[in-house]
Design an enzyme around this catalytic site. Structure first.
Site, PDB file in Angstrom:
ATOM      1  N   CYS B  87       0.841  -1.203   0.000  1.00 10.28           N
ATOM      2  CA  CYS B  87       0.000   0.000   0.000  1.00 10.28           C
ATOM      3  C   CYS B  87       0.876   1.253   0.000  1.00 10.28           C
ATOM      4  CB  CYS B  87      -0.976  -0.048   1.178  1.00 10.28           C
ATOM      5  SG  CYS B  87      -2.383   1.049   0.976  1.00 10.28           S
ATOM      6  N   HIS B 195      -3.412  -5.657   0.978  1.00  4.45           N
ATOM      7  CA  HIS B 195      -2.736  -5.879   2.266  1.00  4.45           C
ATOM      8  C   HIS B 195      -2.689  -7.366   2.629  1.00  4.45           C
ATOM      9  CE1 HIS B 195      -2.468  -1.694   3.825  1.00  4.45           C
ATOM     10  NE2 HIS B 195      -3.510  -1.493   3.054  1.00  4.45           N
ATOM     11  N   GLU B 197      -0.976  -8.722   4.872  1.00  6.52           N
ATOM     12  CA  GLU B 197      -0.848  -8.870   6.334  1.00  6.52           C
ATOM     13  C   GLU B 197      -2.202  -8.814   7.031  1.00  6.52           C
ATOM     14  OE1 GLU B 197      -0.369  -6.134   4.710  1.00  6.52           O
ATOM     15  OE2 GLU B 197      -0.827  -4.366   5.928  1.00  6.52           O
TER      16      GLU B 197
END
Lengths: 84, 223
Positions: B87, B195, B197
């Site tokens: 990002c 994302h 994560e």
């Protein structure tokens, strides 16, 4: 001296912001607008002996992203003329 | 295993990224501040997190790309150390010239925050080896400036060299050729808007991001 840096999107790069503004202006009833491009104006107050090379460096390395943007440096003579 | 997560002023996914790396590797990453002059030595991986570094002033990632620590990140990338930018981290990597192109305001002008299907285009890289080419995974996006732009020649080169890592299955933010993530020429630098994560355990609503960290770490230990 005061220097103005005009940063604008390169021709051919789609400008979503400009398109939204264009749409809004038409929605308000303003006719005859062919295109709207939104740019950025940066005013610097720099030492009088600042070289063109240094100004170019500032533009290329930070103030403009050369992948998508062009810049134009407006120097004091032009500014003095503009303000009369 | 020596992993590092960089924090810029305005980063807000640095902890998420550190947690994901720790969960998968068993080792807490070293947290590095953007103003540090050097990276810790002998790093195995550097990660640049999402967020809004410097409030997205000027352009997203522009200021962070000129942070003191980025000299070290560039040097590490050139030595072949794996670098992941998620990002805002992706925006920083393009602004720093480590990846080609630029990330512009989303075509629809709105902030997009939802889980999107992504197609894995290249499963040969360190970061994507845990997926199959053509596999569709679901990963959250949350960004205002994720509209990937590069000129046609650059796009053709990226495609020709297999450097498009991920593509949006459905048009998401106006990105050229629906590109969601790209690799550098050597394949050790990955930038992506989604994302991973945020999709590593069931409580996240999906675990499709986990394989990215697992494959990178597996690659590092040479298994």
């Amino acid at each position: 001296m005061k220097v103005r840096i005009h940063v604008s999107l390169k021709p051919g790069v789609l400008d979503p912001q400009g398109r939204a503004v264009h749409h809004a202006l038409e929605g308000m009833g303003f006719a005859g607008i062919a295109d709207v491009r939104v740019g950025r104006l940066i005013e610097l107050n720099v030492a009088d002996d600042t070289s063109d090379e240094a100004l170019d460096g500032m533009c290329r390395r930070l103030l403009a992203n050369m992948v998508i943007e062009n810049y134009r440096i407006e120097k004091p003579a032009a500014l003095a003329g503009a303000t009369g | 295993m020596r992993l590092a997560v960089i924090t810029f002023p305005g980063s807000n996914c640095d902890r998420d990224l550190a947690v994901a790396l720790e969960k998968v590797s068993g080792t807490p990453p070293i947290r590095v501040w953007h103003g540090d002059a050097d990276l810790p030595d002998r790093l195995d991986l550097v990660a640049l997190p999402g967020g809004f570094s410097y409030g997205d002033y000027l352009r997203s990632g522009a200021m962070a790309a000129n942070s003191p620590i980025m000299r070290g990140v560039k040097a590490a990338a050139e030595r072949g150390v794996p670098v992941l930018g998620v990002c805002n981290g992706f925006q920083v990597l393009t602004e720093a010239g480590l990846l080609p192109g630029a990330l512009m305001r989303n075509a629809g002008q709105t902030f997009i925050c939802r889980t999107v299907p992504l197609k894995v285009e290249n499963s040969q890289s360190l970061f994507t080896a845990g997926y199959a080419t053509g596999q569709v995974i679901r990963i959250p996006v949350a960004h205002h400036d994720g509209n990937y732009f590069a000129d046609e020649a650059t796009l053709d080169r990226l495609e020709g060299e297999g450097r498009v890592a991920f593509r949006y299955e459905q048009t998401c933010n106006g990105s050229r050729r629906d590109i969601a993530g790209i690799l550098n020429e050597a394949g050790n630098v990955l930038g992506m808007m989604p994302h991973p994560e945020r999709a590593i355990e069931a409580d996240h609503g999906g675990t499709d991001g986990r394989a990215l960290f697992e494959s990178a770490l597996r690659g590092l230990v040479g298994v």
